[in-house]
Structure formats: structure tokens, C-alpha cells
Design a protein around this motif. Structure first.
Motif, PDB file in Angstrom:
ATOM      1  N   ILE A 106       0.859  -1.177   0.000  1.00 59.15           N
ATOM      2  CA  ILE A 106       0.000   0.000   0.000  1.00 59.15           C
ATOM      3  C   ILE A 106       0.898   1.231   0.000  1.00 59.15           C
ATOM      4  CG2 ILE A 106      -1.933  -1.102   1.188  1.00 59.15           C
ATOM      5  CD1 ILE A 106      -1.020   0.298   3.744  1.00 59.15           C
ATOM      6  N   PRO A 107       0.499   2.298  -0.712  1.00 60.62           N
ATOM      7  CA  PRO A 107       1.328   3.505  -0.748  1.00 60.62           C
ATOM      8  C   PRO A 107       1.232   4.269   0.563  1.00 60.62           C
ATOM      9  CG  PRO A 107      -0.687   3.842  -1.995  1.00 60.62           C
ATOM     10  CD  PRO A 107      -0.698   2.407  -1.567  1.00 60.62           C
ATOM     11  N   LEU A 108       2.341   4.827   1.019  1.00 63.18           N
ATOM     12  CA  LEU A 108       2.369   5.652   2.218  1.00 63.18           C
ATOM     13  C   LEU A 108       2.292   7.136   1.878  1.00 63.18           C
ATOM     14  CD1 LEU A 108       5.154   3.786   4.233  1.00 63.18           C
ATOM     15  CD2 LEU A 108       2.672   3.541   4.429  1.00 63.18           C
ATOM     16  N   CYS A 109       2.437   7.459   0.599  1.00 61.07           N
ATOM     17  CA  CYS A 109       2.345   8.855   0.145  1.00 61.07           C
ATOM     18  C   CYS A 109       1.059   9.044  -0.655  1.00 61.07           C
ATOM     19  CB  CYS A 109       3.546   9.234  -0.715  1.00 61.07           C
ATOM     20  SG  CYS A 109       5.136   9.155   0.142  1.00 61.07           S
ATOM     21  N   SER A 110       0.446  10.186  -0.483  1.00 63.88           N
ATOM     22  CA  SER A 110      -0.776  10.494  -1.230  1.00 63.88           C
ATOM     23  C   SER A 110      -0.428  10.824  -2.678  1.00 63.88           C
ATOM     24  CB  SER A 110      -1.491  11.685  -0.579  1.00 63.88           C
ATOM     25  OG  SER A 110      -2.580  12.091  -1.375  1.00 63.88           O
ATOM     26  N   ASP A 111      -1.262  10.289  -3.601  1.00 61.42           N
ATOM     27  CA  ASP A 111      -1.053  10.590  -5.022  1.00 61.42           C
ATOM     28  C   ASP A 111      -2.157  11.505  -5.547  1.00 61.42           C
ATOM     29  OD1 ASP A 111      -3.133   8.828  -4.897  1.00 61.42           O
ATOM     30  OD2 ASP A 111      -2.466   7.549  -6.562  1.00 61.42           O
ATOM     31  N   ASP A 112      -2.717  12.334  -4.651  1.00 62.00           N
ATOM     32  CA  ASP A 112      -3.810  13.212  -5.048  1.00 62.00           C
ATOM     33  C   ASP A 112      -3.327  14.276  -6.035  1.00 62.00           C
ATOM     34  OD1 ASP A 112      -2.265  14.431  -3.055  1.00 62.00           O
ATOM     35  OD2 ASP A 112      -3.873  15.854  -2.620  1.00 62.00           O
ATOM     36  N   LEU A 113      -4.255  14.739  -6.824  1.00 61.39           N
ATOM     37  CA  LEU A 113      -4.005  15.819  -7.775  1.00 61.39           C
ATOM     38  C   LEU A 113      -4.656  17.082  -7.237  1.00 61.39           C
ATOM     39  CD1 LEU A 113      -4.844  13.873 -11.046  1.00 61.39           C
ATOM     40  CD2 LEU A 113      -2.581  14.363 -10.157  1.00 61.39           C
ATOM     41  N   ASN A 130      14.161  16.589   4.110  1.00 60.48           N
ATOM     42  CA  ASN A 130      14.027  15.699   5.267  1.00 60.48           C
ATOM     43  C   ASN A 130      12.707  14.923   5.275  1.00 60.48           C
ATOM     44  OD1 ASN A 130      12.511  17.982   5.646  1.00 60.48           O
ATOM     45  ND2 ASN A 130      12.873  18.109   7.859  1.00 60.48           N
ATOM     46  N   LYS A 131      11.968  14.942   4.167  1.00 62.41           N
ATOM     47  CA  LYS A 131      10.694  14.226   4.099  1.00 62.41           C
ATOM     48  C   LYS A 131      10.681  13.298   2.895  1.00 62.41           C
ATOM     49  CE  LYS A 131       7.917  17.710   6.492  1.00 62.41           C
ATOM     50  NZ  LYS A 131       6.707  18.567   6.441  1.00 62.41           N
ATOM     51  N   CYS A 132      10.011  12.153   3.053  1.00 62.25           N
ATOM     52  CA  CYS A 132       9.947  11.159   1.980  1.00 62.25           C
ATOM     53  C   CYS A 132       8.962  11.565   0.899  1.00 62.25           C
ATOM     54  CB  CYS A 132       9.556   9.793   2.569  1.00 62.25           C
ATOM     55  SG  CYS A 132       9.277   8.506   1.325  1.00 62.25           S
ATOM     56  N   CYS A 133       7.774  12.005   1.312  1.00 62.86           N
ATOM     57  CA  CYS A 133       6.697  12.288   0.359  1.00 62.86           C
ATOM     58  C   CYS A 133       6.730  13.743  -0.095  1.00 62.86           C
ATOM     59  CB  CYS A 133       5.331  11.988   0.992  1.00 62.86           C
ATOM     60  SG  CYS A 133       5.170  10.287   1.587  1.00 62.86           S
ATOM     61  N   GLU A 134       6.397  13.946  -1.359  1.00 63.63           N
ATOM     62  CA  GLU A 134       6.276  15.307  -1.874  1.00 63.63           C
ATOM     63  C   GLU A 134       5.038  15.978  -1.280  1.00 63.63           C
ATOM     64  OE1 GLU A 134       6.113  14.632  -6.050  1.00 63.63           O
ATOM     65  OE2 GLU A 134       8.275  14.742  -6.306  1.00 63.63           O
ATOM     66  N   GLU A 135       5.080  17.292  -1.147  1.00 60.83           N
ATOM     67  CA  GLU A 135       3.957  18.031  -0.579  1.00 60.83           C
ATOM     68  C   GLU A 135       3.558  19.167  -1.515  1.00 60.83           C
ATOM     69  OE1 GLU A 135       4.760  19.364   3.348  1.00 60.83           O
ATOM     70  OE2 GLU A 135       5.211  17.361   4.126  1.00 60.83           O
ATOM     71  N   TRP A 136       2.285  19.537  -1.422  1.00 65.08           N
ATOM     72  CA  TRP A 136       1.783  20.648  -2.228  1.00 65.08           C
ATOM     73  C   TRP A 136       2.153  21.974  -1.572  1.00 65.08           C
ATOM     74  CZ3 TRP A 136       0.210  20.140  -6.992  1.00 65.08           C
ATOM     75  CH2 TRP A 136      -0.342  18.945  -7.415  1.00 65.08           C
ATOM     76  N   VAL A 137       2.633  22.907  -2.365  1.00 60.38           N
ATOM     77  CA  VAL A 137       2.867  24.273  -1.901  1.00 60.38           C
ATOM     78  C   VAL A 137       2.148  25.209  -2.863  1.00 60.38           C
ATOM     79  CG1 VAL A 137       5.080  23.756  -0.825  1.00 60.38           C
ATOM     80  CG2 VAL A 137       5.020  24.475  -3.222  1.00 60.38           C
ATOM     81  N   CYS A 138       1.751  26.361  -2.343  1.00 64.79           N
ATOM     82  CA  CYS A 138       1.005  27.327  -3.152  1.00 64.79           C
ATOM     83  C   CYS A 138       1.876  28.555  -3.397  1.00 64.79           C
ATOM     84  CB  CYS A 138      -0.277  27.742  -2.432  1.00 64.79           C
ATOM     85  SG  CYS A 138      -1.415  26.373  -2.180  1.00 64.79           S
ATOM     86  N   GLU A 139       2.001  28.933  -4.660  1.00 61.62           N
ATOM     87  CA  GLU A 139       2.734  30.137  -5.028  1.00 61.62           C
ATOM     88  C   GLU A 139       1.730  31.239  -5.311  1.00 61.62           C
ATOM     89  OE1 GLU A 139       5.220  29.167  -8.272  1.00 61.62           O
ATOM     90  OE2 GLU A 139       6.653  28.033  -7.065  1.00 61.62           O
ATOM     91  N   GLU A 140       1.914  32.382  -4.681  1.00 63.07           N
ATOM     92  CA  GLU A 140       0.938  33.458  -4.774  1.00 63.07           C
ATOM     93  C   GLU A 140       0.856  34.063  -6.176  1.00 63.07           C
ATOM     94  OE1 GLU A 140      -1.282  34.550  -2.678  1.00 63.07           O
ATOM     95  OE2 GLU A 140      -0.754  33.030  -1.194  1.00 63.07           O
ATOM     96  N   GLY A 141       2.001  34.399  -6.765  1.00 61.72           N
ATOM     97  CA  GLY A 141       1.989  35.079  -8.054  1.00 61.72           C
ATOM     98  C   GLY A 141       1.571  36.529  -7.895  1.00 61.72           C
ATOM     99  N   SER A 142       1.492  37.256  -8.979  1.00 66.53           N
ATOM    100  CA  SER A 142       1.125  38.677  -8.929  1.00 66.53           C
ATOM    101  C   SER A 142      -0.377  38.835  -8.751  1.00 66.53           C
ATOM    102  CB  SER A 142       1.574  39.394 -10.202  1.00 66.53           C
ATOM    103  OG  SER A 142       0.913  38.832 -11.326  1.00 66.53           O
ATOM    104  N   LYS A 143      -0.791  39.997  -8.282  1.00 70.67           N
ATOM    105  CA  LYS A 143      -2.216  40.247  -8.076  1.00 70.67           C
ATOM    106  C   LYS A 143      -2.988  40.194  -9.392  1.00 70.67           C
ATOM    107  CE  LYS A 143      -1.663  43.064  -3.916  1.00 70.67           C
ATOM    108  NZ  LYS A 143      -1.931  44.372  -3.292  1.00 70.67           N
ATOM    109  N   GLU A 144      -2.329  40.602 -10.485  1.00 68.28           N
ATOM    110  CA  GLU A 144      -3.034  40.653 -11.768  1.00 68.28           C
ATOM    111  C   GLU A 144      -3.443  39.261 -12.239  1.00 68.28           C
ATOM    112  OE1 GLU A 144      -0.236  42.222 -11.113  1.00 68.28           O
ATOM    113  OE2 GLU A 144      -0.955  44.305 -11.091  1.00 68.28           O
TER     114      GLU A 144
END
Length: 320
Positions: A106-113, A130-144
Motif C-alpha cells: 500500500i502507498p504511504l504517500c498520497s497521489d492526489d491531484l 528531510n521528508k519522503c513524500c512530496e507536498e503541495w505548496v502554493c505560489e501566490e503570483g502577482s495580483k493581476e
């Protein structure tokens, strides 16, 4: 003598390590995390019988034993031998168990999109040192262009921008077709990706599927025809999944076979919730595919291709 009635179980929900079964204690009172191979066991800490383990009380006294496994074939993975019933992690992303010569993981990391949304317009998966699984991060970008990417999956409404608490109302639902069933006979898994949820986020959705039973007896083809497309089960049957049985019986359609080298697979399907009952008395529901129509074709998966790498045919299912 060790049992007390009425039963008194912990109020908090049971949290067990990945790959560990939830089983009843010997009193039939509470669900507990099953003990694994080589661990101490007792009436209140039973062994994981799903993996063929039993509690041997001859090794240790004072009401305790040790979890041993019934005889079975060992497993060989990348040159390393694992005993029957042994749990192991070949990588930090997988939890596996050897069961009589077969390896299940069974996978220990989430494969969500994740779909761009107003609160996270530019989602990106990042591997931390220092972590096994990749994580989602959010980039703000410009206001426009904050809503530029996110609005691609939202209905255009110049009067207002979608509010965070109103995502589902403004979400433009996108759903892929169901993938081919993972097994050509017996119970398998089919999947698709959809954003039909309150967060308007792309998520993987699965359902059980059965193209035909492995012991299914095919009808004889009529004269002049080379295929039996969709024979219907004459007698009702109960589905079985992971040792549990469906609470009601069904008369499903299955796909037949062809005598000219073609494959017969589902083409039109629907999805229903099926309730299963386990020997321990538990109930659970799973979505399951029901075949409406099959088609015969030459896009056949190769023998023993367990990942269906060359099989790109999809099933047309119910789009919610």
C-alpha cells in the motif's frame, strides 16, 4: 474471565500504522490494532489473522504469547528474502507484506491531484530534503494573474469573482472516463479523476470492477457469429471482496469472448454503491462498476502485463 460486560471501549477513533488490520479483541467488544509477526499478543491484543498470524501461548507465560505465522512460501524482492506474514518497507513510500509467496503493498504517500483554485492559484508539488513524500505548496503570483489560472476551471461570471465559501457553485466540473479494469477476470479496480467535490479539486476516484468471473462458463456462439458479447448471469450471485461478501445478491452482465483473437471488454457502464459484510460483523460500502454493454476489439492487453502499460482503452462510464 478476562472479559467484562458491558463493553467499555476507548472513545477516540482507532489509529493504526499503515497496513495494520483493525480486528476484534477476543471478547468481541472493541476493535484494536492487530499485533504483527514477532510481537507480543494476548486476548486483548490479537494477532493479524488476515496475514495468517496466530498467537502462540507456549513461548511466553502470564497470559501473553507471541505472534507466529502458519507455514507458507517466502517472498523474494530484489534479492532479499521475506518470510510469510512479514511486513516490510522496500522504500519509504511503500508498506508491504509477504503472503504465501505473493507481495502486497500500500502507498504511504498520497497521489492526489490538485486543481488551481482562488486560494491556491499555482499549486506545485515539492520534495523536501528531510521528508519522503512530496507536498503541495502554493505560489501566490502577482495580483493581476492571481485568478488567471484558477478561473480556467470556473464558470465565467464578470459580475463577481468566486468566493472561497462558494467554490462548488462556481466550479466547472471536469471528469475523465473510467480506466480499464485492472483484471481481465475476477475483482479488479478502475479509476478516474474528477473535481466534483466541495473544494473543486482534482482527485482520484476508484471503483471495484469485474469484467467476468475467473470460473465463468461462456455460452456457445451462434452459427455465423464469432463473439459472445454480453452474457447475463442466469443465477443471482454475491460479490466477494477482501474476504467480505455483498449483503444482497445481483444478476450482473459480464463480457463474453471472441474466437477470432479479439478482446471483449466493457464499453458502457454504470456505477452503484455495494454494501459488504465481513466475517467479523463489519459493514462497508464500495462503488462498483456494472456493465451495460461490451465491445470486441483488437486493442488487447498483453499477457502478464500487470500494469496494463500498453493498454490504453478506456470505459465510458457515468459522468456525474
Amino acid at each position: 474471565q478476562a472479559c467484562t460486560f458491558p463493553c467499555q471501549c476507548p472513545s477516540q477513533s482507532l489509529q493504526c500504522p499503515a497496513g495494520t488490520s483493525h480486528v476484534w479483541d477476543a471478547c468481541g467488544c472493541c476493535k484494536v490494532c492487530a499485533q504483527q509477526l514477532g510481537e507480543l499478543c494476548s486476548l486483548h491484543r490479537p494477532c493479524d489473522h488476515h496475514k495468517g498470524l496466530y498467537c502462540d501461548f507456549s513461548k511466553i507465560h502470564r497470559g501473553s504469547g507471541i505472534c507466529l505465522v502458519h507455514e507458507g512460501a517466502t517472498c523474494d524482492l530484489l534479492g532479499k528474502i521475506y518470510l510469510n506474514g512479514e511486513s516490510f518497507q522496500p522504500t519509504c513510500k511503500l508498506q508491504c507484506v509477504c503472503m504465501d509467496g505473493a507481495i502486497g503493498c500500500i502507498p504511504l504517500c498520497s497521489d492526489d491531484l490538485r486543481l488551481p483554485s482562488p486560494e491556491c492559484p499555482n499549486p506545485r508539488r515539492v520534495k523536501f530534503h528531510n521528508k519522503c513524500c512530496e507536498e503541495w505548496v502554493c505560489e501566490e503570483g502577482s495580483k493581476e494573474n492571481r485568478f488567471g489560472t484558477a478561473m480556467a476551471v470556473f464558470r465565467e461570471d464578470p459580475a463577481h469573482k468566486p468566493e472561497l465559501n462558494n467554490l462548488q457553485e462556481n466550479c466547472l466540473v471536469q471528469t475523465t472516463e473510467w480506466s480499464a479494469c485492472s483484471r481481465s477476470c475476477g475483482m479488479g479496480i478502475s479509476s478516474r479523476v474528477t473535481n466534483n467535490n466541495p473544494q473543486c479539486r482534482l482527485e482520484k476516484e476508484t471503483r471495484l470492477c469485474m469484467v467476468r468471473p475467473c470460473d465463468f462458463s461462456m455460452e456457445k456462439t451462434k452459427k455465423g457469429k464469432k463473439c459472445v458479447r454480453t452474457p447475463k448471469q442466469r443465477q443471482s450471485l454475491h460479490f466477494e471482496f477482501s474476504g467480505c461478501t455483498s449483503t444482497r445478491s445481483y444478476r450482473p452482465r459480464f463480457c463474453g469472448s471472441c474466437s477470432d483473437g479479439r478482446c471483449c471488454t466493457p464499453f458502457l457502464t454504470s456505477t452503484m454503491d455495494v454494501e459488504f459484510r465481513c466475517p467479523e460483523g463489519d459493514f462497508f460500502q464500495r462503488k462498483m462498476m456494472f456493465i451495460k454493454m461490451c465491445s470486441c476489439h483488437y486493442e488487447c492487453p498483453r499477457d502478464n502485463d500487470i500494469f496494463l502499460a500498453t493498454y490504453h482503452r478506456r470505459m465510458i462510464g457515468d459522468h456525474i
